[in-house]
Scaffold this active site. Structure first.
Site, PDB file in Angstrom:
ATOM      1  CE  LYS A 138     -17.734  26.129  36.278  1.00 43.05           C
ATOM      2  NZ  LYS A 138     -17.089  26.279  37.414  1.00 43.05           N
ATOM      3  NE  ARG A 197      -9.461  22.374  33.054  1.00 42.85           N
ATOM      4  CZ  ARG A 197      -9.124  22.559  32.374  1.00 42.85           C
ATOM      5  NH1 ARG A 197      -7.840  22.197  31.565  1.00 42.85           N
ATOM      6  NH2 ARG A 197      -9.703  23.049  30.782  1.00 42.85           N
ATOM      7  CD  GLU A 223     -24.644  17.347  36.421  1.00 39.46           C
ATOM      8  OE1 GLU A 223     -24.597  16.696  35.899  1.00 39.46           O
ATOM      9  OE2 GLU A 223     -23.534  17.557  37.064  1.00 39.46           O
ATOM     10  NE  ARG A 274     -13.557  18.115  34.326  1.00 39.38           N
ATOM     11  CZ  ARG A 274     -13.773  18.412  33.189  1.00 39.38           C
ATOM     12  NH1 ARG A 274     -14.120  19.213  33.106  1.00 39.38           N
ATOM     13  NH2 ARG A 274     -15.265  17.002  32.771  1.00 39.38           N
ATOM     14  CE  LYS A 323     -16.736  28.366  31.835  1.00 41.61           C
ATOM     15  NZ  LYS A 323     -15.207  27.547  31.081  1.00 41.61           N
ATOM     16  NE  ARG A 337     -12.987  26.351  25.623  1.00 35.60           N
ATOM     17  CZ  ARG A 337     -12.404  25.982  27.348  1.00 35.60           C
ATOM     18  NH1 ARG A 337     -13.812  25.548  28.604  1.00 35.60           N
ATOM     19  NH2 ARG A 337     -11.174  25.499  28.267  1.00 35.60           N
TER      20      ARG A 337
HETATM   21  P1  ATP Z   1     -12.723  25.252  31.897  1.00 37.25           P
HETATM   22  O1  ATP Z   1     -12.588  23.974  32.936  1.00 37.25           O
HETATM   23  O2  ATP Z   1     -13.919  25.419  31.238  1.00 37.25           O
HETATM   24  O3  ATP Z   1     -11.266  25.082  31.218  1.00 37.25           O
HETATM   25  P2  ATP Z   1     -12.037  26.488  33.837  1.00 37.25           P
HETATM   26  O4  ATP Z   1     -11.378  24.901  34.817  1.00 37.25           O
HETATM   27  O5  ATP Z   1     -11.695  28.001  34.752  1.00 37.25           O
HETATM   28  O6  ATP Z   1     -12.873  26.177  33.120  1.00 37.25           O
HETATM   29  P3  ATP Z   1     -14.654  26.811  35.120  1.00 37.25           P
HETATM   30  O7  ATP Z   1     -14.869  27.632  34.038  1.00 37.25           O
HETATM   31  O8  ATP Z   1     -14.852  27.568  36.691  1.00 37.25           O
HETATM   32  O9  ATP Z   1     -13.434  26.514  35.329  1.00 37.25           O
HETATM   33  O10 ATP Z   1     -16.124  25.860  34.749  1.00 37.25           O
HETATM   34  C1  ATP Z   1     -15.066  24.860  34.362  1.00 37.25           C
HETATM   35  C2  ATP Z   1     -14.984  23.143  35.737  1.00 37.25           C
HETATM   36  O11 ATP Z   1     -16.593  23.580  36.348  1.00 37.25           O
HETATM   37  C3  ATP Z   1     -15.239  22.260  35.203  1.00 37.25           C
HETATM   38  O12 ATP Z   1     -13.324  22.145  34.261  1.00 37.25           O
HETATM   39  C4  ATP Z   1     -15.043  21.493  36.388  1.00 37.25           C
HETATM   40  O13 ATP Z   1     -13.840  21.282  36.982  1.00 37.25           O
HETATM   41  C5  ATP Z   1     -16.041  22.263  37.333  1.00 37.25           C
HETATM   42  N1  ATP Z   1     -17.505  22.160  37.998  1.00 37.25           N
HETATM   43  C6  ATP Z   1     -18.441  22.304  39.043  1.00 37.25           C
HETATM   44  N2  ATP Z   1     -19.313  21.691  38.896  1.00 37.25           N
HETATM   45  C7  ATP Z   1     -19.216  21.391  37.847  1.00 37.25           C
HETATM   46  C8  ATP Z   1     -19.900  19.904  37.105  1.00 37.25           C
HETATM   47  N3  ATP Z   1     -21.696  19.774  38.201  1.00 37.25           N
HETATM   48  N4  ATP Z   1     -20.285  19.705  36.209  1.00 37.25           N
HETATM   49  C9  ATP Z   1     -19.475  19.890  35.211  1.00 37.25           C
HETATM   50  N5  ATP Z   1     -17.896  20.703  35.752  1.00 37.25           N
HETATM   51  C10 ATP Z   1     -18.760  20.391  36.913  1.00 37.25           C
END
Ligand code: ATP
Length: 595
Positions: free
Chosen positions: A252, A273, A250, A257, A427, A421
């Site tokens: 990103k 989140r 998908e 979130r 990702k 996790r």
């Molecule tokens: P994490 O949520 O893994 O602790 P983070 O908040 O720093 O880390 P990233 O490492 O950039 O974020 O990646 C995870 C986040 O990406 C998810 O929590 C969600 O908010 C976002 N995201 C964007 N697109 C999608 C998608 N298609 N499916 C799931 N998550 C997505």
């Protein structure tokens, strides 16, 4: 239960930073309790009155608490203020003023039930005259308290309870007190918590019906679920290998979130989140979700990103962060910075729990549940089985304004793993292919006095990652770059609630900052690479004995991760994985040895 017993337990908890000891103290405290007292003790010990997502606040400012302390101690308010300034804590001040005092003869000893009821009353009083009512209620409680009780009551109302018990330690203690302490029961208790985000509810079910009662806890609209999280892999080939050759990729999206709860009737509610309610910031999403989602009640998840509605182009994330916490001018913000929500999961549809379905089935349910419009869309998805197709999709995602791809397992067992996790989601950002440019979310645990142009303020900060297994925070860098004047001026304000005289329990580092902070504020940083360090303690010993991981040339990106709590920061394990990815890449890129 007498409140004195709780205060005595806090005193013991404060004196230790060992998780095993904390667990034993808590288990002993919980064991004799039943609902409703048990959930009350759980919430109070976390510095809360209700589960965190409900956002119940006492609304007691320093000045109000000082007035109550002065009235209860029968001294001048100026004296209280003066002494509190010297000691740096109103809790210690009240304990000193009350020294030697036992409960007044005319008063019954304080019970947890009475304390909880009065605190609820304080939280609920609002409007005209509420300040006076709060002072009166608090003075009444303090009037019946011993020195030790008063210390913890005051710290509780000011939100500075320093006991430091985090959810994971409470879950350990619940397992020990009510389910034999085994690993399997601990896992079941945590699973119930991940679905309900309410320790009080989980504990009550456990005491009333044992472990089987936990299975009756399911999703409820209005009660957020702890989000499923993703792992990383350094290349698309490794992503596919992990997923046994087949993955749903998908886009990103780089935004915020959002977990949306859509009831059968009544207002839609949005959670961040970290499960804070953020409905008020996105009224247009609240409105549009009610139209777009037709299988109600439902719970869906997606990423909220700024979008140019004329060209349909995704805008940089910073635009959305400007809207967070903005209470005024919402209408203006809606026009200036329109957002769209890209949905990627469904946990409840038409009242039926869908989180247990495999991902392909959930996606089908999501498509059947949502009628997309301008603001509510589906995350772009493609199922791939080879690296070339994956690479094409990644290019497409980046060209469309995404920051990479999310790969999702479509195999058996690909259910929604609340709060976990794992490699069911991976990702992958384009950046991984060119060194360590992925950002790290670090928790501020210390501050260093600035010099030169920064004299008189903090010049640098000590950051830590979270070790989820050991439930502690391990330093990985000292960062001063990337803070402009505005950020440097803002930091003391943001850090004030976490100020600590000494090294807080559970903080590990070889450095001695000028000021310590309890883990609370999360910042995003980037750096050149991860190296081994004798000073920093992140993932210590994982690569080599006695050495931890450190980030070289760290730089604050300007992004405060207010959507993350300290335990949501990057973990030591993730840092270790990033280090390994970096090493593998260095090996892959090294020129071949001449024959
Ligand atoms: P994490 O949520 O893994 O602790 P983070 O908040 O720093 O880390 P990233 O490492 O950039 O974020 O990646 C995870 C986040 O990406 C998810 O929590 C969600 O908010 C976002 N995201 C964007 N697109 C999608 C998608 N298609 N499916 C799931 N998550 C997505």
């Amino acid at each position: 239960m007498r409140y004195a017993e709780l205060a005595a337990a806090y005193e013991r908890l404060e004196a230790t930073s060992k998780r095993l000891e904390m667990r034993a103290i808590l288990a002993e405290l919980f064991r004799p309790l039943k609902p409703p007292e048990l959930p009350h003790v759980l919430y109070l010990s976390q510095g809360l009155l209700r589960p965190e997502y409900e956002g119940v606040e006492l609304g007691v400012a320093d000045s109000l608490a000082r007035r109550a302390v002065a009235a209860a101690a029968g001294v001048d308010e100026a004296k209280v203020r003066h002494r509190a300034k010297e000691l740096g804590d109103l809790g210690t001040t009240v304990a000193e003023l009350f020294a030697g005092r036992t409960t007044l003869a005319a008063e019954e000893p304080l019970t947890v039930a009475r304390v909880y009821a009065v605190l609820e009353e304080i939280a609920h009083s609002s409007g005209e005259g509420s300040q006076e009512a709060k002072v009166k209620a608090l003075t009444g409680l303090l009037g019946a308290a011993t020195a030790l009780e008063a210390k913890y009551l005051v710290r509780f109302v000011l939100g500075t309870l320093r006991v430091g018990v985090r959810e994971m330690t409470i879950l350990d203690a619940l397992a020990e007190a009510f389910a034999g302490g085994g690993k399997e029961s601990r896992t079941r208790i945590e699973a119930a918590f991940n679905l309900s985000s309410d320790l009080g509810l989980v504990a009550s079910a456990l005491v009333d019906g044992g472990l089987p009662a936990l299975d009756t806890i399911s999703l409820e609209v209005g009660r957020p679920i702890r989000p499923m999280l993703a792992e990383r892999e350094p290349s698309l080939a490794e992503v596919l290998e992990r997923m046994e050759g087949k993955a749903a990729l998908e886009y990103k999206y780089d935004g915020l979130r959002v977990q949306a709860h859509i009831p059968r009737s009544g207002p839609v509610r949005l959670f961040s989140r970290r499960l804070e309610e953020i409905s008020a910031q996105f009224p247009e999403l609240v409105r549009e979700l009610a139209h777009a989602v037709h299988a109600k009640p439902a719970i869906v998840e997606g990423e909220c990103v700024p979008i140019d509605l004329d060209t349909d182009e995704i805008q940089p994330f910073q635009e959305v962060s400007r809207r967070r916490g903005r209470k005024h001018d919402l209408d203006k913000a809606q026009e200036e910075i329109p957002v769209a929500l890209f949905l990627f999961d469904v946990l409840l549809a038409g009242g039926e729990a869908t989180y247990g379905l495999d991902f392909a089935d959930r996606r089908a349910r999501l498509e059947a549940t949502v009628r997309p419009n301008d603001r509510i869309r589906l995350a772009k998805q493609e199922v791939v089985t080879d690296v070339d197709a994956a690479a094409r999709f990644l290019d497409e995602a980046i060209a469309a304004g995404g920051e990479g791809v999310m790969a999702k397992s479509v195999g058996p067992g690909s259910s929604y793993r609340a709060g976990a996790r794992g490699f069911w989601w991976i990702k992958y950002k384009r950046d991984y292919t060119v060194g360590l440019t992925d950002s790290i979310d670090g928790v501020v645990v210390g501050g260093f006095q600035g010099r030169g142009r920064r004299a008189g303020r903090y010049g640098a900060f000590l950051l830590a990652v979270y070790d989820a297994e050991k439930d502690r925070f391990e330093s990985f860098c000292k960062v001063g770059s990337g803070f402009d004047d505005a950020a440097l001026a803002e930091m003391p304000k943001r850090l004030a609630p976490f100020d600590s005289e000494e090294r807080p329990a559970g903080v590990e580092t070889g450095l001695a900052p000028d000021r310590w902070f309890r883990p609370g504020l999360v910042l995003e940083v980037r750096g050149a690479e991860l190296t081994l360090s004798p000073i920093h303690r992140a993932a210590r010993g994982a690569v080599r004995a006695e050495l931890g991981l450190a980030l070289r040339f760290p730089r604050f990106t300007g992004r405060y991760r207010d959507d993350k709590g300290p335990t949501d920061a990057t973990t030591s394990h993730e840092l270790f994985e990033m280090y390994r990815g970096q090493v593998r890449q260095a090996v892959a890129e090294a020129p071949d040895e001449p024959a």
